[in-house]
Scaffold this motif. Structure first.
Motif, PDB file in Angstrom:
ATOM      1  N   GLN A  43      13.861   6.970  -9.135  1.00  7.37           N
ATOM      2  CA  GLN A  43      13.368   9.251 -10.431  1.00  7.37           C
ATOM      3  C   GLN A  43      12.687   8.962  -8.942  1.00  7.37           C
ATOM      4  O   GLN A  43      12.523   8.085  -7.533  1.00  7.37           O
ATOM      5  N   GLU A  44      11.888  10.972  -9.441  1.00  8.35           N
ATOM      6  CA  GLU A  44      11.729  11.465  -7.776  1.00  8.35           C
ATOM      7  C   GLU A  44      10.704  10.430  -7.590  1.00  8.35           C
ATOM      8  O   GLU A  44      10.196   9.752  -7.296  1.00  8.35           O
ATOM      9  N   LEU A  45      10.400  10.823  -5.820  1.00 10.16           N
ATOM     10  CA  LEU A  45       9.526  10.204  -5.137  1.00 10.16           C
ATOM     11  C   LEU A  45       8.342  10.809  -5.597  1.00 10.16           C
ATOM     12  O   LEU A  45       8.668  11.739  -4.941  1.00 10.16           O
ATOM     13  N   ILE A  46       7.623   9.893  -5.442  1.00 10.85           N
ATOM     14  CA  ILE A  46       5.679   9.998  -5.293  1.00 10.85           C
ATOM     15  C   ILE A  46       5.678  10.955  -3.626  1.00 10.85           C
ATOM     16  O   ILE A  46       5.533   9.544  -2.785  1.00 10.85           O
ATOM     17  N   SER A  47       5.149  11.619  -3.797  1.00  8.24           N
ATOM     18  CA  SER A  47       4.405  11.875  -1.950  1.00  8.24           C
ATOM     19  C   SER A  47       3.503  10.938  -1.984  1.00  8.24           C
ATOM     20  O   SER A  47       2.694  10.732  -2.534  1.00  8.24           O
ATOM     21  N   PRO A  48       3.631  10.964  -0.677  1.00  7.24           N
ATOM     22  CA  PRO A  48       1.902  10.120   0.232  1.00  7.24           C
ATOM     23  C   PRO A  48       0.551  10.507  -0.171  1.00  7.24           C
ATOM     24  O   PRO A  48      -0.215  10.221  -0.376  1.00  7.24           O
ATOM     25  N   GLU A  49       0.844  11.779  -0.607  1.00  3.05           N
ATOM     26  CA  GLU A  49      -0.175  12.796  -0.893  1.00  3.05           C
ATOM     27  C   GLU A  49      -1.020  12.575  -2.465  1.00  3.05           C
ATOM     28  O   GLU A  49      -2.141  11.928  -2.609  1.00  3.05           O
ATOM     29  N   GLN A  50       0.277  12.618  -3.503  1.00  2.00           N
ATOM     30  CA  GLN A  50      -0.023  11.129  -4.687  1.00  2.00           C
ATOM     31  C   GLN A  50      -0.351  10.665  -4.634  1.00  2.00           C
ATOM     32  O   GLN A  50      -1.147   9.780  -5.222  1.00  2.00           O
ATOM     33  N   ARG A  51       0.150   9.319  -3.952  1.00  2.00           N
ATOM     34  CA  ARG A  51       0.136   8.376  -3.453  1.00  2.00           C
ATOM     35  C   ARG A  51      -2.150   8.117  -3.055  1.00  2.00           C
ATOM     36  O   ARG A  51      -2.617   6.922  -3.885  1.00  2.00           O
ATOM     37  N   GLU A  52      -2.195   8.989  -2.610  1.00  2.00           N
ATOM     38  CA  GLU A  52      -3.663   8.493  -1.616  1.00  2.00           C
ATOM     39  C   GLU A  52      -4.362   9.097  -2.762  1.00  2.00           C
ATOM     40  O   GLU A  52      -5.486   8.722  -2.720  1.00  2.00           O
ATOM     41  N   LYS A  80       3.820   1.601  -0.589  1.00  5.54           N
ATOM     42  CA  LYS A  80       4.089   2.352  -0.160  1.00  5.54           C
ATOM     43  C   LYS A  80       3.230   3.118   0.934  1.00  5.54           C
ATOM     44  O   LYS A  80       1.841   2.601   0.992  1.00  5.54           O
ATOM     45  N   ASP A  81       3.622   4.104   1.499  1.00  2.00           N
ATOM     46  CA  ASP A  81       2.784   5.115   2.487  1.00  2.00           C
ATOM     47  C   ASP A  81       1.292   5.268   1.019  1.00  2.00           C
ATOM     48  O   ASP A  81       1.897   6.372   0.695  1.00  2.00           O
ATOM     49  N   SER A  82       0.062   4.911   2.614  1.00  2.00           N
ATOM     50  CA  SER A  82      -0.485   5.757   1.989  1.00  2.00           C
ATOM     51  C   SER A  82      -1.606   4.638   0.656  1.00  2.00           C
ATOM     52  O   SER A  82      -2.227   5.620  -0.038  1.00  2.00           O
ATOM     53  N   VAL A 126      -0.241  -6.296  -5.837  1.00  3.16           N
ATOM     54  CA  VAL A 126       0.457  -6.947  -6.807  1.00  3.16           C
ATOM     55  C   VAL A 126       1.407  -5.374  -7.740  1.00  3.16           C
ATOM     56  O   VAL A 126       2.203  -5.927  -8.169  1.00  3.16           O
ATOM     57  N   CYS A 127       1.268  -4.528  -6.588  1.00  2.00           N
ATOM     58  CA  CYS A 127       2.455  -2.944  -7.032  1.00  2.00           C
ATOM     59  C   CYS A 127       2.948  -2.947  -5.870  1.00  2.00           C
ATOM     60  O   CYS A 127       2.438  -2.500  -5.327  1.00  2.00           O
ATOM     61  N   SER A 128       4.341  -2.422  -6.727  1.00  6.69           N
ATOM     62  CA  SER A 128       5.059  -2.193  -5.342  1.00  6.69           C
ATOM     63  C   SER A 128       5.491  -0.999  -5.950  1.00  6.69           C
ATOM     64  O   SER A 128       6.199  -0.085  -5.014  1.00  6.69           O
ATOM     65  N   GLY A 129       4.814  -0.256  -6.828  1.00  5.21           N
ATOM     66  CA  GLY A 129       5.537   1.555  -7.128  1.00  5.21           C
ATOM     67  C   GLY A 129       6.176   1.551  -8.296  1.00  5.21           C
ATOM     68  O   GLY A 129       6.455   0.917  -8.524  1.00  5.21           O
ATOM     69  N   PRO A 130       6.587   3.244  -7.995  1.00  2.00           N
ATOM     70  CA  PRO A 130       7.134   3.402  -9.371  1.00  2.00           C
ATOM     71  C   PRO A 130       8.886   2.820  -9.667  1.00  2.00           C
ATOM     72  O   PRO A 130       9.610   2.521  -7.808  1.00  2.00           O
ATOM     73  N   CYS A 131       9.508   2.981  -9.901  1.00  2.00           N
ATOM     74  CA  CYS A 131      11.181   2.783 -10.343  1.00  2.00           C
ATOM     75  C   CYS A 131      11.766   3.717  -8.744  1.00  2.00           C
ATOM     76  O   CYS A 131      11.695   4.713  -9.064  1.00  2.00           O
ATOM     77  N   PRO A 132      12.071   3.222  -7.943  1.00  2.00           N
ATOM     78  CA  PRO A 132      12.783   3.945  -6.241  1.00  2.00           C
ATOM     79  C   PRO A 132      13.665   4.709  -7.457  1.00  2.00           C
ATOM     80  O   PRO A 132      14.511   6.002  -5.862  1.00  2.00           O
TER      81      PRO A 132
END
Length: 463
Positions: free
Chosen positions: A433-442, A414-416, A425-431
């Motif tokens: 669910q509410e999307l996590i912002s790029p700022e939060q990922r960063e 995902k972005d960031s 090894v990680c593709s992030g949370p369940c799609p």
């Protein structure tokens, strides 16, 4: 000196990190690195001794140290303890390293650093084998009732099952609708057994007669889950929409246990109107002498969109109930929950080595897929975007296709997240669910990087 060969009890599958080992009896999943995979490959081809294994590595890589020889012997002994291998007759032939497939010859699963790891095949596949159902459950994710006009025929189903077995998918989880309303369902189960494909079933229990339960046991169906959504007929029947469904479900559990089905469980779908019965549901599972109970939170899919979901207070209460009950009766009955409800069993499995950290985040399209009654393929049971059609493509092509936009989206880092040490090894949370912002990922990546290099400092992220 003893000789060893791979046990038929296990399915072993090559992956880019090494190998996965699936125990057909316990359904435990183990993993090993590439060296372990090479040893398993040797043991799968012939009956050989541990010294022959060491000879192969010496021929391939040069003289082994005493420590390396000791490590190989210890690994083989560990495989023997796990029943992955078994003692056999004398060494049939000398191992020739040129006959052993190398990892370079196997399909590369990580296309680039922009894609998180996905497996060479799913661990399992959900399969709604029919949309036909006799109940009217409020929370039904598939809005089941009438059969679809274009459901797969028996020959089409068997052809897909062949593809799954060839790819070494470890098991198929049949759901519906109500699977036992499909007239040829027992024939499908018999076919699964004939090709060595393990099976799990979810049923509302209505059609589990003594005869059906005995046939399931004879077909070596090891896991059956019965949906029970209330600790009383009043709650359960109100949610399921048909009077008498609670009594039928209870009878089904008793019949399955009496017939000798290996693992019988119940699966309540928890929502606002029954979460207060969680404690009583676990007590009911204990009284019924089932092997497991999985408490799943309702998802806003299908008719579930019209059901009041669990709020944060409900989830906290549910976690407390599960924790308390697990400490008291957890050795007698396995108590699990869907993601976000109860994670401790997962942590326990990590500590015991029965699950592996090579795959993290959402498993949709990375460790699992879901098949609809008409052969449409989705990334998971609840994620409704279509990723393929088994009437147009075979299963392997759908899984491996590089141009599948919906699968690429799920597998893509995902972005960031590119700089995160978990990106591969990680593709992030369940799609869903509410999307996590790029700022939060960063922010997460930054904190992770600081932890990796031992830096402290003030947290500048807004949680």
């Amino acid at each position: 000196m003893s000789n060893y060969a791979l046990s038929s009890r296990f399915i072993v599958r090559h992956e880019d990190f090494g190998a996965l080992m699936f125990d057909r009896r316990s359904w435990n999943l183990y993993h090993t690195n590439q060296t372990g995979d090479s040893i398993l490959e040797l043991l799968s081809k012939r009956s050989i001794s541990s010294s022959s294994v060491c000879d192969y590595f010496a021929q391939t890589y040069g003289t082994l140290s005493d420590t390396q020889i000791s490590s190989i012997n210890a690994f083989i002994n560990h495989l023997l303890q796990l029943n992955v291998i078994e003692e056999t007759s004398q060494d049939r032939s000398r191992v020739d390293g040129t006959n052993l497939a190398t990892h370079g010859q196997q399909s590369a699963l990580i296309e680039s650093h922009h894609f998180a790891r996905y497996l060479s095949a799913p661990i399992f596949v959900w399969w709604d084998i029919t949309a036909l159902c006799n109940l009217k459950c409020k929370q039904c994710y598939s809005s089941s009732g009438k059969p679809l006009p274009d459901e797969l025929s028996l020959p089409e189903v068997c052809a897909v099952l062949d593809q799954l077995a060839q790819m070494k998918v470890f098991y198929v989880y049949f759901l519906g609708g109500e699977p036992f309303l499909r007239k040829d369902f027992l024939t499908i189960l018999e076919y699964c057994r004939s090709i060595g494909l393990e099976v799990m079933i979810n049923t509302n229990g209505w059609y589990i007669t003594d005869q059906v339960a005995r046939e399931l046991a004879m077909l070596d169906v090891r896991r059956v889950r019965v949906s029970i959504d209330g600790a009383s007929s009043q709650t359960h029947d109100a949610i399921r929409g048909v009077r008498g469904s609670f009594d039928r479900a209870i009878n089904a559990v008793n019949r399955l246990k009496s017939a000798g089905v290996t693992v019988v469980g119940i699966t309540p779908t928890m929502m606002h109107e029954n979460v207060q019965e969680a404690r009583m549901l676990i007590d009911l599972a204990y009284e019924l002498n089932v092997d497991e109970i999985q408490l799943v939170q309702v998802c806003a899919v299908g008719r579930g969109r019209g059901v009041a979901p669990l709020d944060i207070n409900d989830i906290d209460d549910l976690r407390n109930v599960i924790a308390t009950k697990s400490s008291k009766i957890g050795k007698r009955i396995l108590i699990t929950g869907s993601e976000g409800v109860w994670e401790r069993p997962f942590s326990d499995c990590v500590m015991s080595g029965r699950v592996f950290p090579e795959i993290m985040g959402c498993g949709a399209g990375r460790t699992c897929l879901a098949i609809s009654p008409n052969g449409k393929v989705r990334a998971c049971l609840l994620y409704q975007r279509i990723v393929g059609d088994l009437r147009d493509q075979d299963f392997r092509h759908i899984w491996e296709a590089k141009d599948n936009h919906n699968l690429r989206r799920l597998r893509q880092v995902k972005d960031s997240c590119d700089d995160c040490s978990y990106a591969s090894v990680c593709s992030g949370p369940c799609p869903m669910q509410e999307l996590i912002s790029p700022e939060q990922r960063e922010c997460f990546v930054k904190r992770n990087a600081e932890a990796e290099i031992g830096k402290g400092g003030k947290n500048t992220c807004n949680d």
